[in-house]
Design an enzyme around this catalytic site. Structure first.
Site, mmCIF file in Angstrom:
data_model
loop_
_atom_site.group_PDB
_atom_site.id
_atom_site.type_symbol
_atom_site.label_atom_id
_atom_site.label_comp_id
_atom_site.label_asym_id
_atom_site.label_seq_id
_atom_site.Cartn_x
_atom_site.Cartn_y
_atom_site.Cartn_z
ATOM 1 N N ASP A 409 1.048 -1.049 -0.002
ATOM 2 C CA ASP A 409 0.058 0.210 0.118
ATOM 3 C C ASP A 409 0.888 1.205 -0.097
ATOM 4 O O ASP A 409 1.998 1.140 0.151
ATOM 5 C CB ASP A 409 -0.733 -0.040 1.285
ATOM 6 N N GLU A 412 2.721 4.869 -4.248
ATOM 7 C CA GLU A 412 2.546 5.615 -5.667
ATOM 8 C C GLU A 412 3.861 6.444 -6.086
ATOM 9 O O GLU A 412 4.156 6.556 -7.050
ATOM 10 C CB GLU A 412 1.221 6.401 -5.411
ATOM 11 N N ASP A 483 -9.060 3.098 -2.628
ATOM 12 C CA ASP A 483 -10.126 3.667 -1.419
ATOM 13 C C ASP A 483 -11.336 4.230 -2.253
ATOM 14 O O ASP A 483 -11.574 5.368 -2.484
ATOM 15 C CB ASP A 483 -9.481 4.803 -0.696
#
Length: 817
Positions: A409, A412, A483
């Protein structure tokens, strides 16, 4: 002295018109020199250097830069150029490159490229007058917009299936609770398919700088793709079928490894399950309520103050023991990891990373520090072998804890404020570069490191999940759509995101069932969990401080529906596992936009039907909002069957159907072959010894590659698998099972043929014996009915069938009907 000044001023004045006339847009210009090889052309033009190479009979690569080309390097491409018989000829004005599949024509004065079929049809061409150009460091290639051209793909992009008229940016971003039109999202896959005049082609631009794709947004002249730095580097792919374009693209960028079978089962997740007692309560409740499941996932609260490679010992005093207890229940444990290593003197992971010099740095040598969950963190440089090796070693921490899956997670790369400085330096495997070039591949290299570390330390096939990535991520990881929100339009947007990822080479995809942020209505949750049964990665997940979202949290009626759909997925495991195997072989996604098999049917591009998709090669799912009472379904050519009732529906027409929240519209394509098993509570539990093979009568021959192995080890790589092709031929009136391949012993001693649409057939003939067919009825949602004491009151729909049971031998089985 005075004459010198006058001469200097005069020279400056004379030079001004020439300077002012220079364009801020730099074009390649005309050819100045060219070298022709056996299957490539290297050249220099007025303002550029270039190389055009034949990679396969169907793939041609174009490279162009203002300076001499760098040494070839890519994090995405693993396919090596094939030895191809290419015919290359040139005249004063052009160079022609021909293979047995396509032809490229390169104009010399000035430079431009066009692609044609062997019989001379235009597939794709540069827009004359624009072609490729530079504005400062940004480079863009402009393509002529063909009449009625449509575009699909580009990975994780919101909006319509058809990208025409829109523009998109690739810059991996942390977008909590994003809206359904947000762009960019978490991952970058700069690959799309253009469709026009019965032709389709693919373009993959391999450039990790921020990139932009324009499919006729704010202009009526061109489509374009470009990047804010680096060279123009793209692969042009042509095949007659879109499925073959995906196959070639995934040959270039790699295909997914065979996942562990447990990862295909239902996963229960929450932000967050803790302490251990709560994890075990969830696990035991799943079993008590007869909800099939294979995994529980832990979010960041399992860590000690969110520090990576730690356990909170107050919440989880003995993680290995807990994992072992979960395994006894048939449940595997997945845990989350973030790339940020908390800056804390004395912390083992931090000190180890510092000693090994694995963190990304500013130009002055100071490690870059950004804020994430643990506080101020340093970040592993996954673009260096040194950083990847360090991370691989750390993965042993999870192996010793009994963990089976790693959920990557915040990769990015995400830090609070979302403004990592441009001047942060990355190794880029020996060619130092800045954050501008490394940003979009950071997530890819993180999951690569997690996957390779798990291969090294786990005893079985690992499951790797990621939020971010770049082209080629399918080699290492599944991906989910981040999300999302508990809203009707988000559920349908998630379907389109996964369909687009499938078109872009990523098969193992998922979305948070029920929505991550907010609280779903009872009807929305019901529809979403039904839909999840027909999604590659089936994960129920919700956020902190939202209401509970386990299947039992919405009442008994919803629980019964959820249990029925989850149970049906487990019965479909032979079909699903075989479909995943297919993805490992040719890149075909499990979740397939109708654009793959019905590319040139204009109805497929209609926004009314763009959410429909095929699940494997047999099912068609038509999702609608949970509030809908009626819906329009488009049935492509052929014959279709209602999954639940067996009612037949002719193709090539639009039909309005009644929609009920307790039943997801699902149809089966005529000619389909669907292997199923008895209900189990996890993939660790063996089914009964009979494989049910459902055959749906159709008008065209079809086949299905059935695949089986132990679902967990790497023995299949050495031939320890069971594989055979099952065929249906309506012309010959035969059903056949080819001789089984591999050394694995099948779990099934018997085959139960279940025939749909064979009303006039009363018997079959096999091995010289006539066998009478039995009339029967199948309830696909009936497997879990015995958990409902009033199950007979609300009996599920049944589909009339003909059945017969035969022995399952490894030799050829020929059946005539």
């Amino acid at each position: 002295m005075k004459s010198i000044k006058i001469t200097f001023l005069l020279a400056c004045v004379l030079s001004m018109p020439r300077v002012m006339a220079q364009s801020p847009v730099v074009m390649p210009g005309n050819f100045e020199s060219v070298t022709i090889g056996s299957q490539d052309v290297t050249f220099k033009t007025t303002n550029s250097y270039g190389k055009i190479s034949v990679y396969s009979p169907s793939i041609i690569r174009i490279r162009l830069d203002k300076k001499p080309l760098n040494a070839d390097f890519s994090y995405a491409v693993v396919g090596k150029p094939m030895a191809v018989k290419a015919q290359i000829t040139q005249t004063d004005n052009e160079i022609d490159i021909s293979t047995d599949s396509l032809k490229a024509v390169i104009q010399k004065k000035p430079f431009s490229v066009s692609f044609f079929t062997i019989d001379g049809k235009v597939i794709n061409q540069d827009e004359q007058g624009l072609t490729t150009s530079w504005v400062n460091d940004a480079v863009t290639t402009y393509k002529k917009m063909q009449d009625d051209e449509h575009f699909v793909g580009l990975g994780e992009k919101t909006g319509n299936l058809d990208r025409k008229g829109n523009g998109y940016t690739n810059w991996n971003s942390d977008v909590y609770g994003y809206n359904i039109a947000a762009d960019p999202l978490y991952s970058t896959i700069p690959f799309y398919v253009g469709i026009h005049h019965g032709l389709n082609y693919g373009i993959f631009m391999d450039n990790s700088y921020q990139s932009d794709f324009n499919f006729g947004a704010s202009n009526n002249r061109f489509s374009s793709f470009g990047a804010r730095g680096g060279e123009m580097n793209y692969y042009f792919i042509y095949h007659k079928k879109l499925a073959d374009i995906i196959a070639s693209y995934t040959w270039l960028t790699g295909r997914m490894p065979l996942p562990p079978k447990w990862a295909l089962g239902y996963q229960q997740n929450r932000y967050s399950y803790y302490p251990e007692a709560e994890v075990m309560r969830i696990a035991n409740t799943l079993r008590e309520k007869r909800i099939p499941a294979d995994g529980i996932t832990l979010d960041i609260h399992y860590m000690d103050r969110y520090q990576l490679f730690t356990w909170n010992k107050n919440r989880f005093p003995d993680p290995a023991k807990m994992s072992a207890e979960l395994n006894k229940l048939g449940l595997k444990l997945t845990v989350i990891v973030d790339p940020g290593i908390k800056v804390e003197k004395g912390a083992p992971a931090y000190e180890s990373g510092l000693a090994k010099d694995v963190y990304i740095k500013y130009p002055d040598g100071t490690p870059y520090t950004g804020q994430v969950w643990p506080g101020w963190c340093n970040f592993t440089d996954f673009t260096s072998e040194k950083g990847r090796a360090w991370w691989r070693g750390q993965v042993d921490f999870f192996a010793k804890s009994g963990v089976s899956g790693i959920w990557n997670d915040m990769n990015e790369i995400s830090t609070w404020g979302q403004k990592m400085p441009d001047n942060v330096l990355f190794d880029f495997d020996g060619r130092k570069t800045t954050h501008l070039e490394a940003h979009n591949v950071y997530g890819l290299e993180m999951v690569r490191s997690s996957y390779e570390g798990a291969l090294e330390h786990f005893k079985e096939r690992p499951f790797i999940l990621s939020r971010s990535g770049y082209a080629g991520l399918q080699r290492y990881s599944a991906i989910w759509t981040g999300d999302n929100r508990a809203e009707e339009d988000h559920m349908l947007a998630g379907v389109r995101l996964m369909n687009s990822l499938g078109l872009s080479g990523v098969s193992f995809t998922g979305m948070d069932i029920g929505g991550f942020t907010g609280n779903p209505t009872t009807s929305l949750y019901t529809r979403w969990i039904e839909l999840g049964a027909f999604v590659p990665y089936y994960r129920n997940h919700t956020a902190l401080n939202s209401r509970a979202a386990e299947p039992w949290a919405f009442g008994e009626d919803v629980l019964d529906i959820a249990r029925s759909y989850i149970s049906m997925r487990y019965q479909l495991m032979p079909y699903l596992y075989s479909s995943f195997y297919e993805s490992t072989q040719n890149g075909m996604p499990v979740m397939r936009s109708l654009a793959i098999n019905y590319t040139f049917d204009p109805k497929v591009m209609d926004a009314t039907y763009q959410n429909q998709y095929e699940f494997g090669n047999g099912f068609m799912v038509a999702p609608f909002e949970s509030t809908a009472a009626f819906g329009k379904v488009y049935f492509p050519e052929g014959k279709w069957y209602d999954l639940y009732t067996g009612a037949e529906q002719k193709g090539a027409q639009e039909v309005t159907i009644p929609v009920s929240v307790n039943k997801l519209p699902v149809y089966v394509k005529g000619g389909s072959i669907i292997p199923m098993q008895s209900l189990t509570q996890s993939t660790a539990e063996l089914p009964t010894d009979t494989l049910a093979v459902h055959i749906y009568k159709g008008d065209k021959p079809n086949h299905f590659v059935y695949y089986e192995d132990d679902g967990k080890s790497f023995g299949y790589q050495k031939g320890d698998f069971y594989k055979r092709t099952i065929s249906f031929d309506p012309d010959k009136k035969t059903i056949s099972f080819d001789k089984a391949e591999g050394t694995y012993k099948t779990n099934f001693k018997y085959i139960r043929l279940v025939l749909h649409g064979f009303e006039q057939t009363t018997s079959i003939k096999t091995a010289g014996n006539n066998l009478k067919l039995q009339d029967d009825a199948i309830a696909f949602l009936g497997a879990a009915a015995n958990t409902d004491p009033q199950g007979s009151v609300n009996a599920p729909d049944k589909s009339p069938v003909k059945t017969v049971t035969i022995s399952n031998t490894t030799n050829n089985i020929q059946i005539n009907y």
